[in-house]
Design a protein around this motif. Structure first.
Motif, PDB file in Angstrom:
ATOM      1  N   LYS A 100       0.812  -1.222   0.000  1.00  0.00           N
ATOM      2  CA  LYS A 100       0.000   0.000   0.000  1.00  0.00           C
ATOM      3  C   LYS A 100       0.845   1.273   0.000  1.00  0.00           C
ATOM      4  CE  LYS A 100      -4.067  -2.111   2.144  1.00  0.00           C
ATOM      5  NZ  LYS A 100      -4.925  -2.257   3.321  1.00  0.00           N
ATOM      6  N   VAL A 138      -5.900   6.733  10.225  1.00  0.00           N
ATOM      7  CA  VAL A 138      -6.020   5.307   9.935  1.00  0.00           C
ATOM      8  C   VAL A 138      -4.613   4.814   9.631  1.00  0.00           C
ATOM      9  CG1 VAL A 138      -7.028   3.577   8.413  1.00  0.00           C
ATOM     10  CG2 VAL A 138      -8.357   5.601   9.053  1.00  0.00           C
ATOM     11  N   TYR A 146      -5.740  -7.769   4.565  1.00  0.00           N
ATOM     12  CA  TYR A 146      -6.933  -7.993   3.744  1.00  0.00           C
ATOM     13  C   TYR A 146      -8.140  -7.990   4.655  1.00  0.00           C
ATOM     14  CZ  TYR A 146      -7.091 -12.701   5.618  1.00  0.00           C
ATOM     15  OH  TYR A 146      -7.177 -13.759   6.479  1.00  0.00           O
ATOM     16  N   ASP A 147      -9.305  -7.707   4.089  1.00  0.00           N
ATOM     17  CA  ASP A 147     -10.558  -7.721   4.857  1.00  0.00           C
ATOM     18  C   ASP A 147     -10.431  -6.993   6.198  1.00  0.00           C
ATOM     19  OD1 ASP A 147     -11.736  -9.062   2.802  1.00  0.00           O
ATOM     20  OD2 ASP A 147     -11.787 -11.019   3.779  1.00  0.00           O
ATOM     21  N   LYS A 149      -7.912  -6.580   8.075  1.00  0.00           N
ATOM     22  CA  LYS A 149      -6.773  -6.945   8.911  1.00  0.00           C
ATOM     23  C   LYS A 149      -5.595  -6.086   8.454  1.00  0.00           C
ATOM     24  CE  LYS A 149      -8.501 -11.615   9.422  1.00  0.00           C
ATOM     25  NZ  LYS A 149      -9.721 -11.357   8.606  1.00  0.00           N
ATOM     26  N   VAL A 151      -5.504  -2.834   9.305  1.00  0.00           N
ATOM     27  CA  VAL A 151      -6.052  -1.471   9.236  1.00  0.00           C
ATOM     28  C   VAL A 151      -6.574  -1.126  10.630  1.00  0.00           C
ATOM     29  CG1 VAL A 151      -7.869   0.009   8.275  1.00  0.00           C
ATOM     30  CG2 VAL A 151      -6.722  -1.678   6.814  1.00  0.00           C
ATOM     31  N   GLU A 179      -2.890   7.396   7.169  1.00  0.00           N
ATOM     32  CA  GLU A 179      -3.784   8.167   6.300  1.00  0.00           C
ATOM     33  C   GLU A 179      -4.730   8.999   7.146  1.00  0.00           C
ATOM     34  OE1 GLU A 179      -4.082   4.617   2.920  1.00  0.00           O
ATOM     35  OE2 GLU A 179      -5.892   5.331   3.913  1.00  0.00           O
ATOM     36  N   GLU A 180      -5.142  10.135   6.635  1.00  0.00           N
ATOM     37  CA  GLU A 180      -6.209  10.883   7.294  1.00  0.00           C
ATOM     38  C   GLU A 180      -7.426   9.974   7.363  1.00  0.00           C
ATOM     39  OE1 GLU A 180      -8.664  13.746   4.935  1.00  0.00           O
ATOM     40  OE2 GLU A 180      -7.276  13.270   3.301  1.00  0.00           O
ATOM     41  N   PHE A 184     -15.992  10.009   4.760  1.00  0.00           N
ATOM     42  CA  PHE A 184     -16.679   9.772   3.480  1.00  0.00           C
ATOM     43  C   PHE A 184     -18.192   9.654   3.670  1.00  0.00           C
ATOM     44  CE2 PHE A 184     -14.869   5.657   4.978  1.00  0.00           C
ATOM     45  CZ  PHE A 184     -16.030   4.932   5.189  1.00  0.00           C
ATOM     46  N   GLU A 187     -18.508   4.539   0.372  1.00  0.00           N
ATOM     47  CA  GLU A 187     -17.407   3.961  -0.384  1.00  0.00           C
ATOM     48  C   GLU A 187     -17.947   3.468  -1.722  1.00  0.00           C
ATOM     49  OE1 GLU A 187     -14.225   1.828   1.951  1.00  0.00           O
ATOM     50  OE2 GLU A 187     -15.833   1.777   3.423  1.00  0.00           O
ATOM     51  N   GLN A 210     -18.779  -1.635   3.795  1.00  0.00           N
ATOM     52  CA  GLN A 210     -17.895  -2.479   4.580  1.00  0.00           C
ATOM     53  C   GLN A 210     -18.386  -2.517   6.030  1.00  0.00           C
ATOM     54  OE1 GLN A 210     -16.372  -2.787   1.145  1.00  0.00           O
ATOM     55  NE2 GLN A 210     -16.408  -0.701   1.866  1.00  0.00           N
ATOM     56  N   GLY A 213     -14.545  -3.441   8.297  1.00  0.00           N
ATOM     57  CA  GLY A 213     -13.490  -3.528   7.286  1.00  0.00           C
ATOM     58  C   GLY A 213     -13.708  -4.606   6.233  1.00  0.00           C
ATOM     59  N   GLU A 253     -10.817   0.940  -5.262  1.00  0.00           N
ATOM     60  CA  GLU A 253     -11.707   1.283  -4.146  1.00  0.00           C
ATOM     61  C   GLU A 253     -11.527   2.764  -3.847  1.00  0.00           C
ATOM     62  OE1 GLU A 253     -10.766  -1.095  -0.715  1.00  0.00           O
ATOM     63  OE2 GLU A 253     -11.084  -2.991  -1.759  1.00  0.00           O
ATOM     64  N   ASN A 265      -8.778   4.703  -2.272  1.00  0.00           N
ATOM     65  CA  ASN A 265      -8.387   3.959  -1.074  1.00  0.00           C
ATOM     66  C   ASN A 265      -7.334   2.920  -1.433  1.00  0.00           C
ATOM     67  OD1 ASN A 265      -8.170   2.673   1.407  1.00  0.00           O
ATOM     68  ND2 ASN A 265      -9.971   1.398   1.034  1.00  0.00           N
TER      69      ASN A 265
HETATM   70  N1  ADP Z   1      -8.176   6.592   5.243  1.00  0.00           N
HETATM   71  C1  ADP Z   1      -9.327   6.012   5.616  1.00  0.00           C
HETATM   72  N2  ADP Z   1     -10.344   6.747   6.116  1.00  0.00           N
HETATM   73  C2  ADP Z   1     -11.506   6.178   6.518  1.00  0.00           C
HETATM   74  N3  ADP Z   1     -11.754   4.865   6.450  1.00  0.00           N
HETATM   75  C3  ADP Z   1     -10.789   4.051   5.951  1.00  0.00           C
HETATM   76  C4  ADP Z   1      -9.536   4.587   5.503  1.00  0.00           C
HETATM   77  N4  ADP Z   1      -8.796   3.550   5.044  1.00  0.00           N
HETATM   78  C5  ADP Z   1      -9.531   2.441   5.198  1.00  0.00           C
HETATM   79  N5  ADP Z   1     -10.744   2.726   5.737  1.00  0.00           N
HETATM   80  C6  ADP Z   1     -11.834   1.746   6.031  1.00  0.00           C
HETATM   81  O1  ADP Z   1     -11.273   0.452   6.251  1.00  0.00           O
HETATM   82  C7  ADP Z   1     -11.655  -0.456   5.216  1.00  0.00           C
HETATM   83  C8  ADP Z   1     -10.506  -1.424   4.911  1.00  0.00           C
HETATM   84  O2  ADP Z   1      -9.352  -0.681   4.511  1.00  0.00           O
HETATM   85  P1  ADP Z   1      -8.486  -1.127   3.245  1.00  0.00           P
HETATM   86  O3  ADP Z   1      -7.283  -0.244   3.170  1.00  0.00           O
HETATM   87  O4  ADP Z   1      -9.364  -1.179   2.061  1.00  0.00           O
HETATM   88  O5  ADP Z   1      -8.003  -2.563   3.735  1.00  0.00           O
HETATM   89  P2  ADP Z   1      -8.209  -4.024   3.161  1.00  0.00           P
HETATM   90  O6  ADP Z   1      -6.922  -4.292   2.436  1.00  0.00           O
HETATM   91  O7  ADP Z   1      -8.368  -4.836   4.394  1.00  0.00           O
HETATM   92  O8  ADP Z   1      -9.416  -4.016   2.272  1.00  0.00           O
HETATM   93  C9  ADP Z   1     -12.048   0.444   4.061  1.00  0.00           C
HETATM   94  O9  ADP Z   1     -12.930  -0.226   3.151  1.00  0.00           O
HETATM   95  C10 ADP Z   1     -12.711   1.587   4.797  1.00  0.00           C
HETATM   96  O10 ADP Z   1     -14.014   1.244   5.218  1.00  0.00           O
END
Ligand code: ADP
Ligand code: MG
Length: 379
Positions: A100, A138, A146-147, A149, A151, A179-180, A184, A187, A210, A213, A253, A265
């Motif tokens: 990422k 975040v 993934y899913d 995990k 985050v 990340e900020e 949102f 999504e 989601q 997550g 995404e 994202n």
């Molecule tokens: N910067 C962000 N701000 C707000 N929510 C976030 C942010 N990054 C991730 N999320 C939330 O977490 C979920 C999972 O993050 P993501 O980076 O897509 O991880 P994964 O690889 O597990 O899918 C996102 O779908 C969103 O709902």
């Protein structure tokens, strides 16, 4: 001569490539991590995708190598490519789906819209980022998540202590991604496909929900999206696909913000949960399109077959979800629902299957898809 596709990874994405492969008369082979994988109905070889020898032997039996997941070490793919194997998407693109941080750096170079982000190596880095972003962020592990995990929402350095400890940090490459926390309104995801020759097609922009997550529900097209957002999302997908050199299916995404912006994202360079609706909802499903694209065949139409498609994931409630008890009466009660189960062992929170309903009524599709999923999970 029969075209042969080799898929690394035996999960549900590989499984769902089997049907269109049969329909198109392709040969599909899977390199699965274990016996009894979700994709075991294809010609399956069990082996370790982190061993060059294993992957190279597998590659000799097919015309193209593609993926069910993005975890094959780049060095292995690079040496296959050097030996003349067609790897789609190529390693130089896949690098940005594996990591990422690398993705953020590349999207920055391409000038594409993203949340504010930073590289975090120390407690001071994190504190500084928190101070600059209203005391919350975040935090993500750049690899292996993934899913949801990998985050985590962070409000103080203490919340990230375990991830910042040297051994833990070393395991994810020495740097975390902050990340900020984007406020949102929803999504969305833009699914597209691109061939090595450069043909490019998008599906409608979809809305994804989601829970903890994990993708729970997808609505195609994203309700109420305005024309500007729709065309902007498609432009972003094209810029990513071409800028990064993606082949096959690409999912972007994104977050839609209250002022109408789209922020990227993350990227997935394979069929994606946000595209399962396309099996029934589109003339060409993402799984068929992925096979066409990686073989550099012409892409199929992505026109929709009905006004709305709603897909609801079957996320395991416990380790007893087998979808056997009550199956017949549930199917009888919901004849419009298309039920997909993945043949995976039951576990709480695990993606066990999904249900799609296509309809000209959004309410009907939403209600039926959710009711069927609920019934199946409760057995
Ligand atoms: N910067 C962000 N701000 C707000 N929510 C976030 C942010 N990054 C991730 N999320 C939330 O977490 C979920 C999972 O993050 P993501 O980076 O897509 O991880 P994964 O690889 O597990 O899918 C996102 O779908 C969103 O709902
Ligand atoms: Mg994600």
């Amino acid at each position: 001569m029969t075209l042969r596709v080799g898929v690394i990874g035996g999960g549900q994405l590989a499984r769902m490539m089997i049907v269109p492969a049969l329909e198109l008369g392709l040969e599909i082979k899977v390199l699965a991590e274990a016996e009894g994988s979700s994709a075991a109905l294809a010609a399956t070889q069990v082996g370790d995708y982190t061993k060059l020898e294993t992957v190279a032997e597998f590659a000799k039996t097919v015309d193209v190598i593609t993926f069910d997941h993005e975890h094959v070490p780049l060095a292995i793919l690079e040496s296959l490519e050097a030996a003349g194997v067609s790897v789609q998407p190529p390693s130089r693109a896949l690098a940005f789906a594996q990591n990422k941080l690398q993705m953020r750096r590349r999207l920055h170079e391409l000038g594409l819209p993203m949340p504010v982000w930073a590289e975090i190596q120390t407690e001071d880095d994190l504190q500084e980022f928190l101070n600059a972003n209203g005391g919350v962020c975040v935090l993500k592990t750049p690899i292996g998540g993934y899913d949801g995990k990998g985050v985590r929402i962070i409000r103080s350095v203490a919340d990230a202590q375990d991830w910042l400890e040297p051994p833990a940090l070393a395991r994810v490459g020495g740097t975390l991604l902050a990340e900020e926390k984007v406020g949102f309104i929803r999504e969305v995801a833009q699914l597209s496909a691109r061939t090595p020759s450069g043909e490019f097609k998008t599906w409608p922009l979809v809305q994804t929900t989601q829970t903890n997550g994990v993708c729970a529900e997808v609505i195609s097209p994203a309700p109420g999206a305005n024309d500007e957002t729709i065309s902007h999302a498609a432009e972003i997908a094209r810029a990513v696909a071409e800028g990064v050199g993606v082949t096959g299916v690409l999912a972007v995404e994104m977050f839609e913000t209250p002022n109408g912006r789209l922020l990227i994202n993350e990227l997935a360079m394979r069929p994606h949960n946000s595209g399962h609706f396309s099996i029934e909802g589109s003339v060409t499903s993402q799984f068929e399109q992925h096979l066409r694209a990686v073989l550099d065949l012409p892409l199929g139409s992505t026109e929709t077959r009905a006004k709305w498609s709603v897909m609801v994931n079957l996320l395991g409630v416990n380790d007893r979800n087998d979808f056997v008890s009550g199956f017949a009466s549930i199917l009888a009660a919901h004849p419009e629902a298309k039920v997909h189960t993945y043949g995976k062992g039951a576990r709480a929170g695990r993606k066990m299957g999904h249900v799609t309903v296509v309809s000209d009524s959004l309410d009907f599709a939403t209600d039926e898809a959710n009711a069927t999923a609920q019934a199946l999970l409760q057995g």
